[in-house]
Scaffold this motif. Structure first.
Motif, short mmCIF file in Angstrom:
data_model
loop_
_atom_site.label_atom_id
_atom_site.label_comp_id
_atom_site.label_asym_id
_atom_site.label_seq_id
_atom_site.Cartn_x
_atom_site.Cartn_y
_atom_site.Cartn_z
N ARG A 15 3.69 -11.19 10.07
CA ARG A 15 3.66 -9.89 9.87
C ARG A 15 4.82 -9.00 9.23
O ARG A 15 5.94 -9.69 9.03
N PRO A 16 4.72 -7.77 8.61
CA PRO A 16 5.73 -7.06 8.13
C PRO A 16 7.06 -7.08 8.89
O PRO A 16 6.83 -6.76 10.52
N LEU A 17 8.22 -7.01 8.59
CA LEU A 17 9.35 -6.89 9.34
C LEU A 17 9.51 -5.64 9.97
O LEU A 17 9.16 -4.42 9.06
N ASN A 18 10.01 -5.59 11.03
CA ASN A 18 10.19 -4.17 11.77
C ASN A 18 11.65 -3.60 11.59
O ASN A 18 12.39 -4.42 10.96
N GLU B 87 7.93 7.13 3.35
CA GLU B 87 7.13 7.12 4.51
C GLU B 87 5.77 6.58 4.09
O GLU B 87 5.20 5.71 4.83
N VAL B 88 5.12 7.22 3.12
CA VAL B 88 4.04 6.98 2.73
C VAL B 88 3.86 5.52 2.27
O VAL B 88 2.81 4.76 2.42
N THR B 89 4.70 5.16 1.17
CA THR B 89 4.65 3.81 0.65
C THR B 89 4.84 2.65 1.70
O THR B 89 4.28 1.51 1.60
N ARG B 90 5.78 2.82 2.55
CA ARG B 90 6.07 1.93 3.57
C ARG B 90 4.93 1.79 4.42
O ARG B 90 4.67 0.67 4.77
N ARG B 91 4.57 2.81 4.99
CA ARG B 91 3.33 2.78 5.86
C ARG B 91 1.97 2.16 5.43
O ARG B 91 1.46 1.07 5.93
N ARG B 92 1.70 2.39 4.11
CA ARG B 92 0.64 1.80 3.44
C ARG B 92 0.90 0.42 3.04
O ARG B 92 0.06 -0.66 3.15
N GLU C 26 2.68 -1.87 4.85
CA GLU C 26 2.59 -2.66 6.18
C GLU C 26 1.03 -2.51 6.54
O GLU C 26 0.67 -3.71 7.27
N GLU C 27 0.18 -1.70 6.30
CA GLU C 27 -1.25 -1.57 6.63
C GLU C 27 -1.80 -2.63 5.84
O GLU C 27 -2.71 -3.30 6.54
N PHE C 28 -1.30 -2.90 4.85
CA PHE C 28 -1.89 -4.14 3.79
C PHE C 28 -1.25 -5.39 4.02
O PHE C 28 -1.52 -6.52 3.51
N SER D 15 -4.52 -12.35 -1.07
CA SER D 15 -3.00 -11.47 -1.22
C SER D 15 -3.23 -10.78 -2.39
O SER D 15 -2.83 -9.60 -2.60
N ARG D 16 -4.13 -11.25 -3.51
CA ARG D 16 -4.16 -10.47 -4.67
C ARG D 16 -4.99 -9.23 -4.43
O ARG D 16 -4.67 -7.96 -4.85
N GLN D 17 -6.23 -9.29 -3.74
CA GLN D 17 -7.01 -8.19 -3.57
C GLN D 17 -6.29 -7.19 -2.52
O GLN D 17 -6.43 -5.88 -2.92
N ARG D 18 -5.48 -7.70 -1.79
CA ARG D 18 -4.80 -6.58 -0.83
C ARG D 18 -3.77 -5.64 -1.60
O ARG D 18 -3.73 -4.65 -1.36
N ALA D 19 -3.36 -6.52 -2.34
CA ALA D 19 -2.36 -5.89 -3.39
C ALA D 19 -2.87 -4.70 -4.24
O ALA D 19 -2.73 -3.60 -4.30
N HIS D 20 -4.18 -5.31 -4.74
CA HIS D 20 -4.97 -4.18 -5.61
C HIS D 20 -5.38 -3.10 -4.78
O HIS D 20 -5.44 -2.00 -5.36
#
Length: 581
Positions: A351-354, A460-465, A467-469, A499-504
């Motif tokens: 998971r993304p680091l907290n 806030e927006v870019t980190r939250r998004r 981590e959502e992906f 991974s590629r599709q999630r990044a896209h």
């Protein structure tokens, strides 16, 4: 694109009516044919091009094995090394390496005759934004840097260089060193030294010394237009008194003020060749930084995530007031951590680091959650005075620490920035791409005001998004004179389709998030050009309509880089080139 039948070719290239198609055995069939082109027409086109450049300078992309150059030091010339769509989606049919300006002119004339699109690139290292790949599959890649790689002039008195597209930041630096000019002139460099100076500049890339706005520091261009016409901009359009009628235009001696004064007389046209599809830049002047007579780099560690607001508010008056002389950067802890080790070096979690884990990484590296890199330039009294103001200003942030490179000899990032901020190119920053296995990256690059409120909102927006992906946030704020580039580094596994599709999907959502808040991207990957162009839609897309009018006037057959930055020629149907996830 409106299909061009063979019968609509120029007469010299038309098959006799009723004859069977002629299949050449000398040219391989490409993986992807240019639009509106059958294999017979393509074969004849390649033979015509080879007659100009020599067959050794023409490579037909006929085998997927040719698409596995995915190393920055050995870049792919026909595809995107960090592809987010499937590898063969955005691929050139062939790559042609012109040897000189007349070759470029001839290639453009042949492309017009056959109505085959061409996609110029300098080196192919535009990683994170599409590399050398074309927007329209099957376009012919034009490798401008393979042969056209000369430093044509370095003028010490005027502090400028005149360059060809293949000159990299490293190459110009080495030229200065070899010719004992480094003590007089510095090159401004971006994070990686292997890119083309011209390519980076016309895409409006940035570096980190006081000369960090590369487009601002260019002066005078020589450009081949879509029809093959050669022009010089600014003072270059005024002939030199030394002009020799026996020489071809590209060999004519330049006006002595070509690299000294940008504007010349009349409309200033340089801008239409920046991030555009209106011309191929074959020469460009660049202003070089005069050795300032003293230099000191530094690091300021900012301990808490919530200090971001105060840090940006501290930076703004110092930057506008030019106390911060260079282009400073405020880097998230994971950008520095990724240079110093891959993800497995810090965690086994998927998971993304907290926040607690990020704080622990920062503590282990002796860094803050945010880390500010800058430099002082000039004689010692000037540097001392500047440092007193900078240190006093940042000391208002509780817990900040100040370091010079000699105090942290094992800090790879600080040692690297020490070189970068004095114009010495490096390759060290390549390491952060290895944060994940088979690492690749996609840049999301919105522009905002230099305010704490905007910085916190973007973070806030870019980190939250992110981590959502399922991605860790990795990013940096690069502060210009009155704006900041927020570069979000979306690191993904290029061999993993998920991974590629999630990044896209992530970057597509971020583009919409940013536009809703009035933040526009300054540069983007091929696959996102149409989406971002659609967000710049003031007054019923009046700017796009202007861009399309200029494109169709200068390039009526839509030959040069169709679709670049969302500008489509009139003979193309953009819906046919829509890129799906």
């Amino acid at each position: 694109m409106t299909t061009s039948a063979v019968a609509n070719e120029p007469l010299a290239y038309r098959q006799p009516e009723g004859s069977a198609p002629r299949e050449s055995q000398s040219v391989k069939r490409p993986l992807v044919l240019p639009p509106g082109t059958d294999n017979d027409k393509f074969q004849r086109f390649i033979e015509e091009i080879a007659s100009v450049t020599g067959s050794e300078n023409v490579t037909v992309i006929s085998d997927e094995a040719e698409l596995y150059h995915d190393n920055y030091l050995d870049p792919g010339k026909a595809h995107d090394m960090f592809h987010i769509v499937y590898k063969t989606r955005l691929v050139s049919s062939a790559v042609v390496a012109p040897r000189n300006v007349p070759d470029v002119q001839s290639i453009m004339k042949i492309c017009n005759m056959f109505e085959i699109p061409v996609w110029p690139f300098s080196i192919g290292r535009n990683v994170g934004y599409g590399g050398a790949a074309p927007r329209v599959p099957g376009s012919v890649g034009l490798d401008m840097g393979r042969h056209m790689n000369k430093v044509l002039e370095v003028n010490v008195e005027g502090a400028y260089a005149l360059l060809e597209p293949g000159v990299t930041f490293s190459a110009l630096h080495e030229y200065l060193v070899t010719n004992n000019l480094r003590d007089k002139l510095w090159v401004d460099v971006p994070d990686l030294g292997g890119g083309s100076i011209i390519g980076n500049t016309i895409e409006r890339g940035v570096g980190y010394t006081p000369y960090g706005d590369h487009w601002m520091m260019h002066c005078g261009m020589e450009v081949v237009l879509p029809d093959g016409t050669l022009i010089r901009t600014g003072m270059g359009s005024l002939p030199s008194p030394d002009e020799d009628s026996s020489l071809p235009p590209h060999e004519q001696p330049p006006n002595k003020c070509w690299q000294l004064f940008n504007y010349g007389f009349g409309p200033y046209n340089d801008g239409i060749f920046s991030q555009s599809s209106l011309g191929i830049v074959v020469k460009m002047g660049m202003w070089l930084m005069v050795n300032p007579g003293g230099y000191q780099s530094y690091l300021i560690t900012i301990p808490r995530d919530e200090d971001l607001h105060q840090a940006i508010e501290t930076i703004r008056p110092l930057r506008v007031g030019m106390v911060l002389q260079n282009v400073p950067t405020l880097r998230h802890i994971l950008l520095d951590a990724a240079v110093m080790g891959d993800r497995k070096s810090y965690t086994n979690e998927d998971r993304p680091l907290n926040d607690a884990e990020l704080d622990a990484i920062a503590a282990s590296l002796g860094l803050g959650r945010w880390n500010f890199y800058g430099a002082l330039y000039g004689p010692e009294p000037v540097r001392v005075a500047m440092w007193q103001v900078i240190k006093a200003s940042f000391s208002s942030i509780k817990g900040v620490k100040f370091f010079f490179p000699e105090e942290m000899p094992d800090n790879v990032v600080l040692q690297t920035r020490h070189l970068t901020l004095q114009g010495i190119p490096t390759m060290t920053e390549l390491k952060w791409v290895d944060w994940l296995p088979n690492g690749a990256h996609l840049f999301f690059s919105p522009i905002a005001k230099v305010t704490g409120e905007d910085a916190v909102a973007q973070y806030e927006v870019t980190r939250r998004r992110s981590e959502e992906f399922g991605f860790d946030f990795i990013g940096t704020f690069i502060v210009g004179m009155r704006e900041m580039h927020h570069i979000v580094c979306i690191v993904f596994d290029k061999k993993d389709p998920d991974s590629r599709q999630r990044a896209h999907r992530l970057i597509k959502i971020l583009i919409d998030d940013a536009a809703a808040r009035g933040w526009g991207e300054y540069r983007t990957h091929l696959a996102l050009m149409d989406q971002i162009a659609s967000t710049y839609n003031f007054n019923n897309n009046s700017m796009m309509r202007l861009n399309e009018a200029i494109k169709n006037a200068l390039d009526p057959k839509g030959i040069l880089a169709p679709g670049k930055n969302g500008i489509w020629p009139k003979n193309y149907d953009p819906s046919m080139y829509k890129i799906e996830i």
